[in-house]
Design a protein around this motif. Structure first.
Motif, PDB file in Angstrom:
ATOM      1  N   LYS A  22       2.463  51.729  24.775  1.00 18.13           N
ATOM      2  CA  LYS A  22       1.594  51.798  23.649  1.00 18.13           C
ATOM      3  C   LYS A  22       1.722  50.515  23.138  1.00 18.13           C
ATOM      4  CE  LYS A  22      -1.380  54.001  21.202  1.00 18.13           C
ATOM      5  NZ  LYS A  22      -2.628  53.933  21.123  1.00 18.13           N
ATOM      6  N   LEU A  23       2.914  49.960  22.479  1.00 20.58           N
ATOM      7  CA  LEU A  23       3.303  48.957  21.794  1.00 20.58           C
ATOM      8  C   LEU A  23       2.899  47.597  22.630  1.00 20.58           C
ATOM      9  CD1 LEU A  23       6.577  49.858  20.332  1.00 20.58           C
ATOM     10  CD2 LEU A  23       4.795  49.479  19.124  1.00 20.58           C
ATOM     11  N   GLN A  24       2.859  47.575  23.810  1.00 19.39           N
ATOM     12  CA  GLN A  24       2.480  46.363  24.627  1.00 19.39           C
ATOM     13  C   GLN A  24       1.161  46.206  24.543  1.00 19.39           C
ATOM     14  OE1 GLN A  24       5.197  47.136  27.897  1.00 19.39           O
ATOM     15  NE2 GLN A  24       6.580  45.639  27.203  1.00 19.39           N
ATOM     16  N   ASP A  25       0.208  47.272  24.489  1.00 15.72           N
ATOM     17  CA  ASP A  25      -0.904  47.299  24.382  1.00 15.72           C
ATOM     18  C   ASP A  25      -1.447  46.730  23.305  1.00 15.72           C
ATOM     19  OD1 ASP A  25      -3.825  47.586  24.807  1.00 15.72           O
ATOM     20  OD2 ASP A  25      -3.838  49.732  24.337  1.00 15.72           O
ATOM     21  N   GLU A  26      -1.865  45.497  22.999  1.00 18.11           N
ATOM     22  CA  GLU A  26      -2.056  44.788  21.763  1.00 18.11           C
ATOM     23  C   GLU A  26      -3.135  45.455  20.730  1.00 18.11           C
ATOM     24  OE1 GLU A  26      -1.921  40.687  21.489  1.00 18.11           O
ATOM     25  OE2 GLU A  26      -0.413  40.461  23.053  1.00 18.11           O
ATOM     26  N   GLU A  27      -4.082  46.122  21.627  1.00 21.01           N
ATOM     27  CA  GLU A  27      -5.401  46.604  20.992  1.00 21.01           C
ATOM     28  C   GLU A  27      -4.980  47.818  19.862  1.00 21.01           C
ATOM     29  OE1 GLU A  27      -8.718  48.099  23.291  1.00 21.01           O
ATOM     30  OE2 GLU A  27      -8.324  46.458  24.428  1.00 21.01           O
ATOM     31  N   GLY A  28      -3.838  48.874  20.365  1.00 22.18           N
ATOM     32  CA  GLY A  28      -3.576  49.808  19.486  1.00 22.18           C
ATOM     33  C   GLY A  28      -2.473  49.461  18.349  1.00 22.18           C
ATOM     34  N   CYS A  29      -1.751  48.496  18.528  1.00 27.77           N
ATOM     35  CA  CYS A  29      -0.832  47.958  17.707  1.00 27.77           C
ATOM     36  C   CYS A  29      -0.457  46.550  17.222  1.00 27.77           C
ATOM     37  CB  CYS A  29       0.789  48.520  18.373  1.00 27.77           C
ATOM     38  SG  CYS A  29       0.767  50.246  18.722  1.00 27.77           S
ATOM     39  N   SER A  30      -1.761  45.932  17.331  1.00 22.98           N
ATOM     40  CA  SER A  30      -1.590  44.581  16.953  1.00 22.98           C
ATOM     41  C   SER A  30      -1.395  44.063  15.444  1.00 22.98           C
ATOM     42  CB  SER A  30      -2.988  43.850  17.115  1.00 22.98           C
ATOM     43  OG  SER A  30      -3.989  44.441  16.511  1.00 22.98           O
ATOM     44  N   ASN A  31      -1.694  45.033  14.429  1.00 22.63           N
ATOM     45  CA  ASN A  31      -1.277  44.954  12.936  1.00 22.63           C
ATOM     46  C   ASN A  31       0.151  45.258  12.690  1.00 22.63           C
ATOM     47  OD1 ASN A  31      -1.708  47.722  13.387  1.00 22.63           O
ATOM     48  ND2 ASN A  31      -3.176  47.825  11.738  1.00 22.63           N
ATOM     49  N   LEU A  32       0.790  45.798  13.510  1.00 25.34           N
ATOM     50  CA  LEU A  32       2.154  46.532  13.216  1.00 25.34           C
ATOM     51  C   LEU A  32       3.192  45.383  13.131  1.00 25.34           C
ATOM     52  CD1 LEU A  32       3.918  49.062  12.980  1.00 25.34           C
ATOM     53  CD2 LEU A  32       4.218  48.975  15.346  1.00 25.34           C
ATOM     54  N   GLY A  33       3.627  45.120  12.042  1.00 25.97           N
ATOM     55  CA  GLY A  33       4.555  44.003  11.704  1.00 25.97           C
ATOM     56  C   GLY A  33       6.003  43.838  12.379  1.00 25.97           C
ATOM     57  N   SER A  34       6.431  44.809  12.862  1.00 21.50           N
ATOM     58  CA  SER A  34       7.504  45.150  13.497  1.00 21.50           C
ATOM     59  C   SER A  34       7.399  45.272  15.027  1.00 21.50           C
ATOM     60  CB  SER A  34       8.498  45.816  12.979  1.00 21.50           C
ATOM     61  OG  SER A  34       7.950  47.480  12.976  1.00 21.50           O
ATOM     62  N   ARG A  35       6.243  44.842  15.312  1.00 29.59           N
ATOM     63  CA  ARG A  35       5.992  45.377  16.925  1.00 29.59           C
ATOM     64  C   ARG A  35       6.883  44.593  17.858  1.00 29.59           C
ATOM     65  NH1 ARG A  35       2.702  42.377  19.776  1.00 29.59           N
ATOM     66  NH2 ARG A  35       1.736  43.466  21.821  1.00 29.59           N
ATOM     67  N   LYS A  36       7.200  43.437  17.767  1.00 26.47           N
ATOM     68  CA  LYS A  36       8.026  42.543  18.593  1.00 26.47           C
ATOM     69  C   LYS A  36       9.315  43.340  18.519  1.00 26.47           C
ATOM     70  CE  LYS A  36       5.367  38.295  18.862  1.00 26.47           C
ATOM     71  NZ  LYS A  36       5.697  36.989  18.580  1.00 26.47           N
ATOM     72  N   ARG A  37      10.042  43.441  17.295  1.00 21.31           N
ATOM     73  CA  ARG A  37      11.321  43.969  17.446  1.00 21.31           C
ATOM     74  C   ARG A  37      11.270  45.277  18.141  1.00 21.31           C
ATOM     75  NH1 ARG A  37      11.803  42.600  11.352  1.00 21.31           N
ATOM     76  NH2 ARG A  37      10.699  44.451  11.274  1.00 21.31           N
ATOM     77  N   LEU A  38      10.332  46.106  17.878  1.00 21.90           N
ATOM     78  CA  LEU A  38      10.238  47.510  18.446  1.00 21.90           C
ATOM     79  C   LEU A  38      10.248  47.413  19.982  1.00 21.90           C
ATOM     80  CD1 LEU A  38       8.005  49.372  16.129  1.00 21.90           C
ATOM     81  CD2 LEU A  38      10.422  49.764  16.474  1.00 21.90           C
ATOM     82  N   ILE A  39       9.414  46.223  20.423  1.00 24.56           N
ATOM     83  CA  ILE A  39       9.393  46.309  22.019  1.00 24.56           C
ATOM     84  C   ILE A  39      10.709  45.889  22.427  1.00 24.56           C
ATOM     85  CG2 ILE A  39       8.404  44.404  23.690  1.00 24.56           C
ATOM     86  CD1 ILE A  39       5.778  44.822  22.031  1.00 24.56           C
ATOM     87  N   GLY A  40      11.333  44.784  21.842  1.00 22.03           N
ATOM     88  CA  GLY A  40      12.750  44.307  22.168  1.00 22.03           C
ATOM     89  C   GLY A  40      13.765  45.667  22.292  1.00 22.03           C
ATOM     90  N   MET A  41      13.812  46.516  21.254  1.00 24.23           N
ATOM     91  CA  MET A  41      14.598  47.488  21.284  1.00 24.23           C
ATOM     92  C   MET A  41      14.346  48.559  22.181  1.00 24.23           C
ATOM     93  SD  MET A  41      17.363  48.989  19.944  1.00 24.23           S
ATOM     94  CE  MET A  41      17.583  48.277  18.406  1.00 24.23           C
ATOM     95  N   LEU A  42      13.231  49.068  22.352  1.00 27.01           N
ATOM     96  CA  LEU A  42      12.983  49.928  23.264  1.00 27.01           C
ATOM     97  C   LEU A  42      12.894  49.476  24.889  1.00 27.01           C
ATOM     98  CD1 LEU A  42       9.697  51.526  21.532  1.00 27.01           C
ATOM     99  CD2 LEU A  42      11.875  52.508  22.016  1.00 27.01           C
ATOM    100  N   THR A  43      12.933  48.182  24.861  1.00 26.40           N
ATOM    101  CA  THR A  43      13.243  47.506  26.227  1.00 26.40           C
ATOM    102  C   THR A  43      14.607  47.768  26.607  1.00 26.40           C
ATOM    103  OG1 THR A  43      11.189  45.948  25.900  1.00 26.40           O
ATOM    104  CG2 THR A  43      13.130  45.432  27.508  1.00 26.40           C
ATOM    105  N   SER A  44      15.574  47.498  25.589  1.00 28.04           N
ATOM    106  CA  SER A  44      17.050  47.641  25.608  1.00 28.04           C
ATOM    107  C   SER A  44      17.206  48.986  26.094  1.00 28.04           C
ATOM    108  CB  SER A  44      17.681  47.265  24.468  1.00 28.04           C
ATOM    109  OG  SER A  44      17.613  45.799  24.397  1.00 28.04           O
ATOM    110  N   VAL A  45      16.652  49.844  25.409  1.00 28.11           N
ATOM    111  CA  VAL A  45      16.800  51.414  25.581  1.00 28.11           C
ATOM    112  C   VAL A  45      16.529  51.743  26.969  1.00 28.11           C
ATOM    113  CG1 VAL A  45      16.320  53.638  24.576  1.00 28.11           C
ATOM    114  CG2 VAL A  45      16.671  52.103  23.042  1.00 28.11           C
ATOM    115  N   ALA A  46      15.324  51.066  27.465  1.00 27.31           N
ATOM    116  CA  ALA A  46      14.663  51.622  28.619  1.00 27.31           C
ATOM    117  C   ALA A  46      15.660  51.446  29.796  1.00 27.31           C
ATOM    118  CB  ALA A  46      13.348  51.147  28.839  1.00 27.31           C
ATOM    119  N   GLU A  47      16.335  49.965  29.584  1.00 19.41           N
ATOM    120  CA  GLU A  47      17.096  49.377  30.849  1.00 19.41           C
ATOM    121  C   GLU A  47      18.543  50.146  30.707  1.00 19.41           C
ATOM    122  OE1 GLU A  47      16.990  45.440  29.702  1.00 19.41           O
ATOM    123  OE2 GLU A  47      15.252  45.057  30.367  1.00 19.41           O
ATOM    124  N   GLU A  48      18.819  50.828  29.837  1.00 24.87           N
ATOM    125  CA  GLU A  48      20.159  51.520  29.715  1.00 24.87           C
ATOM    126  C   GLU A  48      20.477  52.565  30.811  1.00 24.87           C
ATOM    127  OE1 GLU A  48      21.893  53.703  26.211  1.00 24.87           O
ATOM    128  OE2 GLU A  48      21.335  51.659  25.218  1.00 24.87           O
TER     129      GLU A  48
END
Length: 187
Positions: A22-48
């Motif tokens: 959902k976060l990587q789909d720019e249409e739904g979350c493009s105005n979210l200021g912390s989007r890139k940081r959330l993607i980074g953190m969730l990527t780390s969580v998903a790889e664990e």
């Protein structure tokens, strides 16, 4: 370790994957200021590794042995070559999670202690010889059950890269805020 210990998975992997998509789909979350940081953190969580409840700090283990820490890619590759699964922890960039028994991690570090790169790094700092009664001397006196191969494995290099599946750059660990830590008296 005392008290109850949580051994179930830390995250709902399906939920994390859906949220990440959902976060990587720019249409739904493009105005979210912390989007890139959330993607980074969730990527780390998903790889664990989901079924490994605890992480290991290589720097703490190397501190016990009075050794410089090996490069993460080499240490993880050595464990993968021995048939174990590895990942990072989302909480600490220098922490690793593995299904390898602790004795295998210690064995890998014993092998690291004998490598020329480790000897060269140790030589930069003048240190007194280890006391024969120290924990480091006891750990280093044991022979490893299996020799570790520190050559990088492509699977580990991909995992440690700061790229997502599409090749875009992802900051997996959050930097400290600009006003982090103690400031001067004038601030």
């Amino acid at each position: 370790v005392g008290g109850p210990l949580w051994t179930a998975p830390m995250h709902d992997h399906e939920f994390v994957e859906k949220l990440l998509a959902k976060l990587q789909d720019e249409e739904g979350c493009s105005n979210l200021g912390s989007r890139k940081r959330l993607i980074g953190m969730l990527t780390s969580v998903a790889e664990e590794l989901p079924d490994v409840p605890l992480f290991t700090s290589l720097s703490a283990m190397c501190g016990v042995m009075h050794l410089p820490c090996p490069q993460t890619v080499g240490a993880l590759s050595a464990l993968v070559r021995q048939g174990y699964r590895v990942s990072r922890s989302h909480t600490d960039p220098s922490a690793i999670k593995t299904d390898a028994p602790q004795r295998k991690v210690w064995d890998m570090l014993r092998c690291w202690a004998k490598r020329p790169e480790c000897e060269a790094q140790k030589g930069k700092k003048k240190k007194e010889p280890l006391s024969p009664t120290s924990p480091a001397a006891a750990i280093l006196a044991a022979s490893p059950e299996e020799e570790a191969d520190f050559r990088p494995v492509p699977e580990v290099q991909r995992m440690l890269s700061k790229k997502d599946g599409a090749g875009g750059k992802v900051g997996k660990f959050l930097p400290n805020p600009e006003q982090w830590g103690p400031g001067s008296r004038g601030t």
